[in-house]
Scaffold this motif. Structure first.
Motif, PDB file in Angstrom:
ATOM      1  N   VAL A  54       0.780  -1.169   0.194  1.00 55.20           N
ATOM      2  CA  VAL A  54      -0.070   0.123  -0.461  1.00 55.20           C
ATOM      3  C   VAL A  54       0.900   1.599  -0.142  1.00 55.20           C
ATOM      4  CG1 VAL A  54      -1.824   1.137   1.407  1.00 55.20           C
ATOM      5  CG2 VAL A  54      -2.116  -1.084   0.991  1.00 55.20           C
ATOM      6  N   PHE A  55       2.235   1.268   0.415  1.00 56.59           N
ATOM      7  CA  PHE A  55       3.054   2.455   0.782  1.00 56.59           C
ATOM      8  C   PHE A  55       3.320   2.931  -1.353  1.00 56.59           C
ATOM      9  CE2 PHE A  55       4.784   0.760   4.678  1.00 56.59           C
ATOM     10  CZ  PHE A  55       4.010   1.087   5.405  1.00 56.59           C
ATOM     11  N   ASN A  56       3.654   1.436  -1.687  1.00 59.60           N
ATOM     12  CA  ASN A  56       3.208   2.304  -3.001  1.00 59.60           C
ATOM     13  C   ASN A  56       2.884   3.005  -3.562  1.00 59.60           C
ATOM     14  OD1 ASN A  56       6.062   0.804  -3.665  1.00 59.60           O
ATOM     15  ND2 ASN A  56       5.092  -1.247  -3.488  1.00 59.60           N
ATOM     16  N   ILE A  57       1.330   2.765  -3.578  1.00 63.99           N
ATOM     17  CA  ILE A  57      -0.015   3.338  -4.414  1.00 63.99           C
ATOM     18  C   ILE A  57       0.021   4.409  -3.400  1.00 63.99           C
ATOM     19  CG2 ILE A  57      -2.800   3.083  -4.034  1.00 63.99           C
ATOM     20  CD1 ILE A  57      -2.012   0.088  -3.653  1.00 63.99           C
ATOM     21  N   ALA A  85      13.888  -0.655   3.113  1.00 59.81           N
ATOM     22  CA  ALA A  85      13.813   0.179   4.206  1.00 59.81           C
ATOM     23  C   ALA A  85      14.298   1.556   3.330  1.00 59.81           C
ATOM     24  CB  ALA A  85      15.140  -0.077   4.521  1.00 59.81           C
ATOM     25  N   ALA A  86      14.200   1.546   2.215  1.00 59.82           N
ATOM     26  CA  ALA A  86      13.964   2.719   1.213  1.00 59.82           C
ATOM     27  C   ALA A  86      12.609   2.656   1.156  1.00 59.82           C
ATOM     28  CB  ALA A  86      14.902   2.215  -0.314  1.00 59.82           C
ATOM     29  N   LEU A  87      12.350   1.855   1.245  1.00 58.28           N
ATOM     30  CA  LEU A  87      10.169   2.508   0.551  1.00 58.28           C
ATOM     31  C   LEU A  87       9.786   2.885   1.839  1.00 58.28           C
ATOM     32  CD1 LEU A  87       7.582   1.639  -0.536  1.00 58.28           C
ATOM     33  CD2 LEU A  87       7.530   0.207   0.009  1.00 58.28           C
ATOM     34  N   GLU A  92       7.970   7.517   4.906  1.00 55.68           N
ATOM     35  CA  GLU A  92       7.157   8.278   6.328  1.00 55.68           C
ATOM     36  C   GLU A  92       7.990  10.267   5.242  1.00 55.68           C
ATOM     37  OE1 GLU A  92       9.670   7.318   9.313  1.00 55.68           O
ATOM     38  OE2 GLU A  92       8.312   6.366  10.089  1.00 55.68           O
ATOM     39  N   THR A  93       8.542   9.862   4.774  1.00 55.36           N
ATOM     40  CA  THR A  93       8.587  11.426   4.471  1.00 55.36           C
ATOM     41  C   THR A  93       7.335  12.914   3.700  1.00 55.36           C
ATOM     42  OG1 THR A  93       9.224  11.221   1.679  1.00 55.36           O
ATOM     43  CG2 THR A  93      10.888  11.353   3.224  1.00 55.36           C
ATOM     44  N   LEU A  94       6.386  12.011   4.019  1.00 50.97           N
ATOM     45  CA  LEU A  94       4.891  12.455   3.439  1.00 50.97           C
ATOM     46  C   LEU A  94       4.367  11.868   4.155  1.00 50.97           C
ATOM     47  CD1 LEU A  94       4.155   9.638   0.384  1.00 50.97           C
ATOM     48  CD2 LEU A  94       4.377  12.068  -0.029  1.00 50.97           C
ATOM     49  N   TRP A 120      16.697   7.064  19.090  1.00 56.78           N
ATOM     50  CA  TRP A 120      17.462   6.644  17.018  1.00 56.78           C
ATOM     51  C   TRP A 120      16.210   7.496  16.723  1.00 56.78           C
ATOM     52  CZ3 TRP A 120      14.938   1.069  17.181  1.00 56.78           C
ATOM     53  CH2 TRP A 120      15.919   0.429  17.987  1.00 56.78           C
ATOM     54  N   ASP A 121      16.150   8.399  17.406  1.00 56.79           N
ATOM     55  CA  ASP A 121      15.548   9.885  17.039  1.00 56.79           C
ATOM     56  C   ASP A 121      15.947  10.667  16.003  1.00 56.79           C
ATOM     57  OD1 ASP A 121      13.124   9.376  17.913  1.00 56.79           O
ATOM     58  OD2 ASP A 121      13.172  10.224  19.720  1.00 56.79           O
ATOM     59  N   SER A 122      16.961  11.323  16.271  1.00 54.67           N
ATOM     60  CA  SER A 122      18.100  12.130  15.485  1.00 54.67           C
ATOM     61  C   SER A 122      19.290  10.860  14.800  1.00 54.67           C
ATOM     62  CB  SER A 122      19.762  11.948  16.599  1.00 54.67           C
ATOM     63  OG  SER A 122      20.570  11.248  17.705  1.00 54.67           O
ATOM     64  N   LEU A 123      19.073  10.018  14.541  1.00 51.73           N
ATOM     65  CA  LEU A 123      19.621   9.433  13.109  1.00 51.73           C
ATOM     66  C   LEU A 123      19.154   9.982  11.873  1.00 51.73           C
ATOM     67  CD1 LEU A 123      19.290   6.128  14.452  1.00 51.73           C
ATOM     68  CD2 LEU A 123      21.528   7.481  14.381  1.00 51.73           C
ATOM     69  N   SER A 124      19.967   9.939  10.929  1.00 53.59           N
ATOM     70  CA  SER A 124      19.034  10.060   9.391  1.00 53.59           C
ATOM     71  C   SER A 124      18.152   9.627   9.533  1.00 53.59           C
ATOM     72  CB  SER A 124      20.495   9.771   8.630  1.00 53.59           C
ATOM     73  OG  SER A 124      20.318   8.224   8.704  1.00 53.59           O
ATOM     74  N   GLY A 125      17.388   9.910   7.672  1.00 53.73           N
ATOM     75  CA  GLY A 125      16.148   9.541   8.044  1.00 53.73           C
ATOM     76  C   GLY A 125      16.689   7.716   7.020  1.00 53.73           C
ATOM     77  N   GLU A 126      17.317   8.264   6.426  1.00 51.52           N
ATOM     78  CA  GLU A 126      17.792   5.940   5.935  1.00 51.52           C
ATOM     79  C   GLU A 126      17.950   5.467   6.754  1.00 51.52           C
ATOM     80  OE1 GLU A 126      21.394   4.298   2.958  1.00 51.52           O
ATOM     81  OE2 GLU A 126      21.168   6.855   3.099  1.00 51.52           O
ATOM     82  N   GLU A 127      19.122   6.162   7.724  1.00 51.42           N
ATOM     83  CA  GLU A 127      19.128   5.168   8.845  1.00 51.42           C
ATOM     84  C   GLU A 127      17.682   4.918  10.040  1.00 51.42           C
ATOM     85  OE1 GLU A 127      21.636   2.696  11.295  1.00 51.42           O
ATOM     86  OE2 GLU A 127      22.220   3.111   9.291  1.00 51.42           O
ATOM     87  N   ARG A 128      16.752   5.378  10.478  1.00 49.85           N
ATOM     88  CA  ARG A 128      16.014   4.952  10.753  1.00 49.85           C
ATOM     89  C   ARG A 128      15.277   4.360   9.681  1.00 49.85           C
ATOM     90  NH1 ARG A 128      15.714  11.213  10.721  1.00 49.85           N
ATOM     91  NH2 ARG A 128      13.771  11.133  10.090  1.00 49.85           N
TER      92      ARG A 128
END
Length: 243
Positions: A54-57, A85-87, A92-94, A120-128
């Motif tokens: 559903v994330f793709n949609i 993880a990339a998905l 999450e950016t939305l 973990w909040d301070s980590l990069s978006g990719e790492e989170r």
């Protein structure tokens, strides 16, 4: 908001939680981007559950509609397949805040949840996103979860590399399959329920699914995780979904 049938594992356990908190169930008849975004806007949706597909949609629909970010964040419980993880990073950016769970009917619903840690909040978006793609730690209704060598039933090292089969035990695990002694005997060993999922345990105790045992690719004598291949593909800008 419901994008899952209520008879699915994630669906029917979510039903109880919404009722317990006095929430409103927003039901949709089609899992399309336009229907979901309209329901979100009309009903002020705060929570939803869905399969990773559903994330793709949602991502594709946001691009078509010019949606950069939701007006208010939405908590999402997802499971059913290991999401790359990339998905997770993209959705999450939305403004969708993802909690990843792992479960099955045989374990009375969710068995593992990727419980978030504030450090973990301070980590990069990719790492989170990488951390969120793990299946996590066992829920209170289970007494234990482990990753074991399928032949010896010895626990694999907690190094995030050694693979084995994910096994469960506890009061929420079924007694057996109805009138199927053979299947029941094959599903249990030494008191553990065998999930059929191949995974690793990280040093912090979090479990990560690497594949279904039957989906592992063997090439040149090496075991290759199809989930890891999928994760690499998702990071390519020209790839939006599995074909």
């Amino acid at each position: 908001m419901w994008s899952l049938p209520m008879f699915h594992c994630n669906g029917w356990t979510f039903t109880w939680g919404v009722a317990a908190r006095g929430g409103t169930n927003v039901c949709i008849r089609a899992t399309s981007a336009s229907v979901m975004y309209r329901a979100i806007a009309d009903h002020g949706v705060t929570h939803m559950c869905c399969a990773p597909i559903v994330f793709n949609i949602l991502i594709d629909g946001a691009q078509l509609a010019g949606i950069q970010r939701l007006a208010s964040p939405i908590e999402v419980l997802t499971g059913g397949a290991p999401p790359p993880a990339a998905l997770l990073e993209k959705v999450e950016t939305l403004g969708f805040h993802i909690t990843h769970a792992f479960g099955m009917t045989e374990a009375t619903g969710p068995a593992l949840v990727c419980e978030w840690r504030s450090k973990w909040d301070s980590l990069s978006g990719e790492e989170r996103a990488r951390l969120k793609s793990r299946q996590g730690i066992y829920v209170l209704s289970l007494s234990d979860v482990d990753v074991k060598d399928a032949e010896t039933m010895a626990s694999v090292p907690r190094d995030g590399k050694a693979v084995g089969e994910i096994v469960l035990r506890g009061s929420s695990v079924m007694k057996g399959y109805y009138k199927d002694e053979k299947a029941t005997a094959e599903a249990f060993r030494d008191g553990w329920f065998l999930t059929g999922d191949v995974g690793v345990v990280h040093p912090d105790g979090y479990v990560e699914v690497k594949d279904r045992s039957k989906d592992v690719i063997i090439s040149g004598g090496e075991n290759i995780s199809s989930v890891e291949v999928e994760t690499v593909l998702y990071r390519h800008p020209s790839v939006s979904k599995r074909r």
